[in-house]
Scaffold this motif. Structure first.
Motif, PDB file in Angstrom:
ATOM      1  N   CYS A 130       0.874  -1.169   0.000  1.00 40.39           N
ATOM      2  CA  CYS A 130       0.000   0.000   0.000  1.00 40.39           C
ATOM      3  C   CYS A 130       0.914   1.222   0.000  1.00 40.39           C
ATOM      4  CB  CYS A 130      -0.876   0.034   1.255  1.00 40.39           C
ATOM      5  SG  CYS A 130      -2.282  -1.083   1.232  1.00 40.39           S
ATOM      6  N   PRO A 131       0.412   2.381  -0.423  1.00 41.57           N
ATOM      7  CA  PRO A 131       1.261   3.577  -0.399  1.00 41.57           C
ATOM      8  C   PRO A 131       1.725   3.881   1.027  1.00 41.57           C
ATOM      9  CG  PRO A 131      -0.810   4.025  -1.540  1.00 41.57           C
ATOM     10  CD  PRO A 131      -0.927   2.662  -0.932  1.00 41.57           C
ATOM     11  N   GLU A 132       2.995   4.009   1.217  1.00 44.74           N
ATOM     12  CA  GLU A 132       3.580   4.310   2.521  1.00 44.74           C
ATOM     13  C   GLU A 132       4.581   5.442   2.329  1.00 44.74           C
ATOM     14  OE1 GLU A 132       2.953   3.206   5.507  1.00 44.74           O
ATOM     15  OE2 GLU A 132       1.665   1.481   5.075  1.00 44.74           O
ATOM     16  N   GLU A 133       4.243   6.623   2.823  1.00 40.58           N
ATOM     17  CA  GLU A 133       5.095   7.792   2.613  1.00 40.58           C
ATOM     18  C   GLU A 133       6.525   7.594   3.107  1.00 40.58           C
ATOM     19  OE1 GLU A 133       6.734  11.005   1.175  1.00 40.58           O
ATOM     20  OE2 GLU A 133       4.772  10.249   0.561  1.00 40.58           O
ATOM     21  N   PRO A 134       6.773   6.960   4.261  1.00 42.84           N
ATOM     22  CA  PRO A 134       8.177   6.768   4.662  1.00 42.84           C
ATOM     23  C   PRO A 134       8.987   5.984   3.622  1.00 42.84           C
ATOM     24  CG  PRO A 134       6.720   6.300   6.506  1.00 42.84           C
ATOM     25  CD  PRO A 134       5.845   6.465   5.288  1.00 42.84           C
ATOM     26  N   LEU A 135       8.386   4.975   3.012  1.00 38.99           N
ATOM     27  CA  LEU A 135       9.094   4.184   2.000  1.00 38.99           C
ATOM     28  C   LEU A 135       9.260   4.973   0.706  1.00 38.99           C
ATOM     29  CD1 LEU A 135      10.488   1.609   1.165  1.00 38.99           C
ATOM     30  CD2 LEU A 135       8.254   0.614   0.677  1.00 38.99           C
ATOM     31  N   LEU A 136       8.234   5.706   0.300  1.00 37.45           N
ATOM     32  CA  LEU A 136       8.342   6.532  -0.903  1.00 37.45           C
ATOM     33  C   LEU A 136       9.417   7.603  -0.716  1.00 37.45           C
ATOM     34  CD1 LEU A 136       4.552   6.868  -1.779  1.00 37.45           C
ATOM     35  CD2 LEU A 136       6.234   5.333  -2.820  1.00 37.45           C
ATOM     36  N   ALA A 137       9.498   8.177   0.488  1.00 35.88           N
ATOM     37  CA  ALA A 137      10.537   9.174   0.770  1.00 35.88           C
ATOM     38  C   ALA A 137      11.923   8.543   0.716  1.00 35.88           C
ATOM     39  CB  ALA A 137      10.284   9.810   2.136  1.00 35.88           C
ATOM     40  N   LEU A 138      12.050   7.317   1.232  1.00 34.07           N
ATOM     41  CA  LEU A 138      13.335   6.618   1.159  1.00 34.07           C
ATOM     42  C   LEU A 138      13.729   6.368  -0.295  1.00 34.07           C
ATOM     43  CD1 LEU A 138      15.677   5.321   2.746  1.00 34.07           C
ATOM     44  CD2 LEU A 138      14.346   3.191   2.758  1.00 34.07           C
ATOM     45  N   HIS A 139      12.776   5.951  -1.115  1.00 33.01           N
ATOM     46  CA  HIS A 139      13.029   5.794  -2.558  1.00 33.01           C
ATOM     47  C   HIS A 139      13.602   7.085  -3.129  1.00 33.01           C
ATOM     48  CE1 HIS A 139      11.250   2.282  -4.848  1.00 33.01           C
ATOM     49  NE2 HIS A 139      10.972   1.942  -3.616  1.00 33.01           N
ATOM     50  N   ARG A 140      12.914   8.190  -2.870  1.00 37.73           N
ATOM     51  CA  ARG A 140      13.344   9.476  -3.438  1.00 37.73           C
ATOM     52  C   ARG A 140      14.758   9.837  -2.987  1.00 37.73           C
ATOM     53  NH1 ARG A 140       7.829  10.626  -2.352  1.00 37.73           N
ATOM     54  NH2 ARG A 140       8.353  11.617  -0.363  1.00 37.73           N
ATOM     55  N   LYS A 141      15.067   9.610  -1.713  1.00 39.20           N
ATOM     56  CA  LYS A 141      16.394   9.960  -1.200  1.00 39.20           C
ATOM     57  C   LYS A 141      17.484   9.091  -1.817  1.00 39.20           C
ATOM     58  CE  LYS A 141      14.780  11.961   3.086  1.00 39.20           C
ATOM     59  NZ  LYS A 141      14.676  11.839   4.533  1.00 39.20           N
ATOM     60  N   VAL A 142      17.210   7.806  -1.974  1.00 41.81           N
ATOM     61  CA  VAL A 142      18.216   6.937  -2.597  1.00 41.81           C
ATOM     62  C   VAL A 142      18.379   7.315  -4.071  1.00 41.81           C
ATOM     63  CG1 VAL A 142      18.799   4.565  -3.242  1.00 41.81           C
ATOM     64  CG2 VAL A 142      17.896   5.041  -0.964  1.00 41.81           C
ATOM     65  N   LEU A 143      17.280   7.565  -4.769  1.00 42.13           N
ATOM     66  CA  LEU A 143      17.378   7.978  -6.177  1.00 42.13           C
ATOM     67  C   LEU A 143      18.130   9.299  -6.312  1.00 42.13           C
ATOM     68  CD1 LEU A 143      13.861   7.001  -7.559  1.00 42.13           C
ATOM     69  CD2 LEU A 143      16.054   5.911  -8.083  1.00 42.13           C
ATOM     70  N   ALA A 144      17.972  10.190  -5.354  1.00 46.36           N
ATOM     71  CA  ALA A 144      18.670  11.486  -5.415  1.00 46.36           C
ATOM     72  C   ALA A 144      20.176  11.300  -5.363  1.00 46.36           C
ATOM     73  CB  ALA A 144      18.193  12.378  -4.274  1.00 46.36           C
ATOM     74  N   THR A 145      20.662  10.214  -4.777  1.00 48.53           N
ATOM     75  CA  THR A 145      22.105   9.982  -4.733  1.00 48.53           C
ATOM     76  C   THR A 145      22.669   9.740  -6.129  1.00 48.53           C
ATOM     77  OG1 THR A 145      21.985   7.587  -4.348  1.00 48.53           O
ATOM     78  CG2 THR A 145      21.995   9.025  -2.392  1.00 48.53           C
ATOM     79  N   LEU A 146      21.828   9.319  -7.058  1.00 45.78           N
ATOM     80  CA  LEU A 146      22.316   9.135  -8.430  1.00 45.78           C
ATOM     81  C   LEU A 146      22.708  10.461  -9.054  1.00 45.78           C
ATOM     82  CD1 LEU A 146      19.740   6.542  -9.776  1.00 45.78           C
ATOM     83  CD2 LEU A 146      22.081   6.106  -9.049  1.00 45.78           C
ATOM     84  N   ALA A 147      21.971  11.503  -8.711  1.00 42.92           N
ATOM     85  CA  ALA A 147      22.264  12.825  -9.262  1.00 42.92           C
ATOM     86  C   ALA A 147      23.339  13.547  -8.466  1.00 42.92           C
ATOM     87  CB  ALA A 147      20.989  13.666  -9.282  1.00 42.92           C
ATOM     88  N   ASN A 148      23.400  13.269  -7.160  1.00 45.25           N
ATOM     89  CA  ASN A 148      24.321  13.983  -6.291  1.00 45.25           C
ATOM     90  C   ASN A 148      24.822  13.043  -5.206  1.00 45.25           C
ATOM     91  OD1 ASN A 148      25.777  15.845  -4.896  1.00 45.25           O
ATOM     92  ND2 ASN A 148      24.013  16.896  -4.028  1.00 45.25           N
ATOM     93  N   PRO A 149      25.932  12.357  -5.419  1.00 47.97           N
ATOM     94  CA  PRO A 149      26.396  11.356  -4.463  1.00 47.97           C
ATOM     95  C   PRO A 149      26.952  11.915  -3.154  1.00 47.97           C
ATOM     96  CG  PRO A 149      27.948  11.515  -6.271  1.00 47.97           C
ATOM     97  CD  PRO A 149      26.777  12.412  -6.613  1.00 47.97           C
ATOM     98  N   GLU A 150      27.044  13.226  -2.997  1.00 47.93           N
ATOM     99  CA  GLU A 150      27.570  13.759  -1.738  1.00 47.93           C
ATOM    100  C   GLU A 150      26.536  13.653  -0.653  1.00 47.93           C
ATOM    101  OE1 GLU A 150      28.582  16.393  -4.503  1.00 47.93           O
ATOM    102  OE2 GLU A 150      29.989  14.774  -4.716  1.00 47.93           O
TER     103      GLU A 150
END
Length: 150
Positions: A130-150
């Motif tokens: 089911c949609p779970e904001e904590p997990l969706l936020a974790l997805h976004r943060k991990v994906l953001a490392t692809l653009a900015n690994p710092e």
């Protein structure tokens, strides 16, 4: 229902990994890997695998079952940056989403997951059906490392 934007994920993520110059080989089996998945049969799906040698595998399946896949050399430090996010937030997200792991309340939603192999202290995966904001936020943060690994 809220779903991570799956639209042209391959093009978007391929652009984010920077110095990628075409397809590269997948690392050998057993290489540590962080895997993200989001999707279902109605909405299509995407997966992103970030390997310890900073190789990134991107895959997308649309609603009609058409597959796209690309394996690229990510920016130096991508795996370590994503690993830092999982160490900091993974255990809390797994605990917060444990109730949604095997529920049938959202049968048409599909599944979201973040996992790491081998497991790290306190975290191996977080899965929600089911949609779970904590997990969706974790997805976004991990994906953001692809653009900015710092």
């Amino acid at each position: 229902m809220t779903r991570l934007a799956v639209l042209p994920i391959l093009g978007l993520l391929a652009a984010c990994v920077g110095g990628a110059t075409g397809q590269v080989a997948l690392p050998p089996q057993g290489t540590p890997v962080i895997e993200l998945y989001s999707g279902g049969s109605f909405s299509g799906s995407y997966s992103t695998s970030i390997y310890a040698n900073d190789v990134v595998a991107l895959a997308q399946v649309d609603q009609k079952g058409k597959r796209q896949r690309k394996v690229v050399q990510g920016r130096p430090g991508v795996f370590e940056a994503a690993l830092a996010v999982l160490r900091a937030e993974g255990p809390a997200v797994a605990k917060a989403t444990a109730h949604s792991r095997d529920t049938y309340d959202c049968m048409d939603y599909g599944r979201d997951s973040v996992s790491i192999k081998p497991a790290i202290v306190g975290f191996s995966d977080a899965i929600a059906t089911c949609p779970e904001e904590p997990l969706l936020a974790l997805h976004r943060k991990v994906l953001a490392t692809l653009a900015n690994p710092e």
